[in-house]
Design an enzyme around this catalytic site. Structure first.
Site, PDB file in Angstrom:
ATOM      1  N   THR A 124       0.841  -1.188   0.000  1.00  0.00           N
ATOM      2  CA  THR A 124       0.000   0.000   0.000  1.00  0.00           C
ATOM      3  C   THR A 124       0.875   1.236   0.000  1.00  0.00           C
ATOM      4  O   THR A 124       2.067   1.176   0.295  1.00  0.00           O
ATOM      5  CB  THR A 124      -0.920   0.044   1.236  1.00  0.00           C
ATOM      6  N   SER A 183       0.828   3.505   2.081  1.00  0.00           N
ATOM      7  CA  SER A 183       1.078   4.008   3.427  1.00  0.00           C
ATOM      8  C   SER A 183       2.140   3.233   4.177  1.00  0.00           C
ATOM      9  O   SER A 183       2.923   3.796   4.919  1.00  0.00           O
ATOM     10  CB  SER A 183      -0.219   3.985   4.248  1.00  0.00           C
ATOM     11  N   CYS A 184       2.188   1.913   4.019  1.00  0.00           N
ATOM     12  CA  CYS A 184       3.052   1.150   4.911  1.00  0.00           C
ATOM     13  C   CYS A 184       3.997   0.196   4.204  1.00  0.00           C
ATOM     14  O   CYS A 184       4.786  -0.466   4.851  1.00  0.00           O
ATOM     15  CB  CYS A 184       2.205   0.346   5.900  1.00  0.00           C
ATOM     16  N   GLY A 185       3.922   0.080   2.890  1.00  0.00           N
ATOM     17  CA  GLY A 185       4.824  -0.855   2.226  1.00  0.00           C
ATOM     18  C   GLY A 185       4.447  -2.287   2.519  1.00  0.00           C
ATOM     19  O   GLY A 185       3.284  -2.619   2.674  1.00  0.00           O
ATOM     20  N   CYS A 243       3.834  -4.557   4.794  1.00  0.00           N
ATOM     21  CA  CYS A 243       3.603  -4.603   6.238  1.00  0.00           C
ATOM     22  C   CYS A 243       3.800  -6.006   6.779  1.00  0.00           C
ATOM     23  O   CYS A 243       3.125  -6.944   6.367  1.00  0.00           O
ATOM     24  CB  CYS A 243       2.195  -4.114   6.559  1.00  0.00           C
TER      25      CYS A 243
END
Length: 282
Positions: free
Chosen positions: A112, A114-116, A118
């Protein structure tokens, strides 16, 4: 090619006054990364520097380490139902003889903005796949005053942020504070991948004498990408995660957080920061 920004209608309310106007927004589109013809990962990114993004992602995965490892990167034609090219699918072809690590073969990754990736990797995985041990790099010594000046230089170089207010940035600086490169993206990890990918394409890896500065927080994924590129110092304007600190301690990465004004927190690798001079001045 997709655009970096797009225009959308917005209803604007200011002090009770209502108006309608177009607003400039950062573009966000999916990018599928294929490795030697096989789907590997999908990331939500801001279009632009897609080849560098894919190359940098594969550096962090331990697939690529030098420009010679890369045969070519192409957009895949016929990526849509009607056979047209969406410019949202790239295929990375490795040079003959490049060994593909097992970590990339048995998984299909969705990332994503936002967080790579995860929770994807562990400390052990990074330690065993890193090509350039950071502890082996020549010593880098940074004055806290120099670090304190970098966020303003990063912000001044963010061209698209000024129009949208919605982009993260990552930049590489020399030991004396010179800006080497900056990339913007809707995702911090994508911006870092674009930096590392450009360095790979220019045969500049490992990046053993630079400081990586990121807007926002320092996640495990960003620390991982710094380690895999041989970067000795990662600084962020916001907080690191606990796992990012653990990785920094494990690998010898210098990790600085809350880099704002003259204040900062050094979470690991304090030997690269000239703390003695600062203490003496205090």
């Amino acid at each position: 090619m997709g655009r970096v920004t797009e225009r959308r209608k917005v209803i604007r309310i200011r002090d009770g006054a209502i108006s309608s106007r177009p607003d400039t927004l950062v573009a966000e589109e999916p990018l599928e990364i294929r490795l030697n013809g096989k789907p590997l990962a999908i990331t939500m990114r801001t279009p632009g520097d897609d080849f560098a993004l894919a190359a940098g992602f594969l550096v962090s995965e331990g697939v690529l380490a030098a420009g010679s490892d890369l045969q070519n990167i192409v957009y895949c034609a016929g990526a849509t139902v009607d056979g047209s090219n969406s410019y949202n699918v790239v295929d990375v072809r490795t040079a003959p003889g490049v060994v593909i690590p097992d970590i990339t073969l048995e998984r299909n990754v969705y990332t994503t903005s936002s967080c790579g990736l995860c929770g994807k990797a562990s400390l052990d995985a990074v330690r065993t796949t890193a090509r350039w041990p950071i502890s082996d790099t020549p010593p880098v010594r940074l004055e806290p005053e120099l670090l304190a000046r970098l966020p303003d230089r990063l912000r001044a170089a963010q061209r698209v942020f000024d129009r949208t207010g919605g982009l993260h940035a990552a930049a590489l600086f020399t030991e004396d504070g010179k800006l080497l490169d900056i990339r913007e993206d809707v995702g911090r990890h994508n911006a870092v991948d674009k930096l590392v990918g450009r360095a790979l394409q220019n045969d500049d890896l490992p990046l053993s004498r630079v400081v990586l500065l990121v807007s926002g927080r320092a996640s495990f994924e960003l620390a991982q990408k710094a380690v895999m590129a041989g970067i000795p110092v990662l600084a962020a304007v916001s907080a690191p995660s606990s796992l990012a600190v653990d990785l920094a301690v494990e690998t010898g990465l210098t990790l600085v957080g809350f880099l704002r004004g003259s204040s900062m927190n050094v979470y690991a690798g304090e030997d690269r920061i000239a703390l003695e001079a600062t203490a003496a001045q205090g």
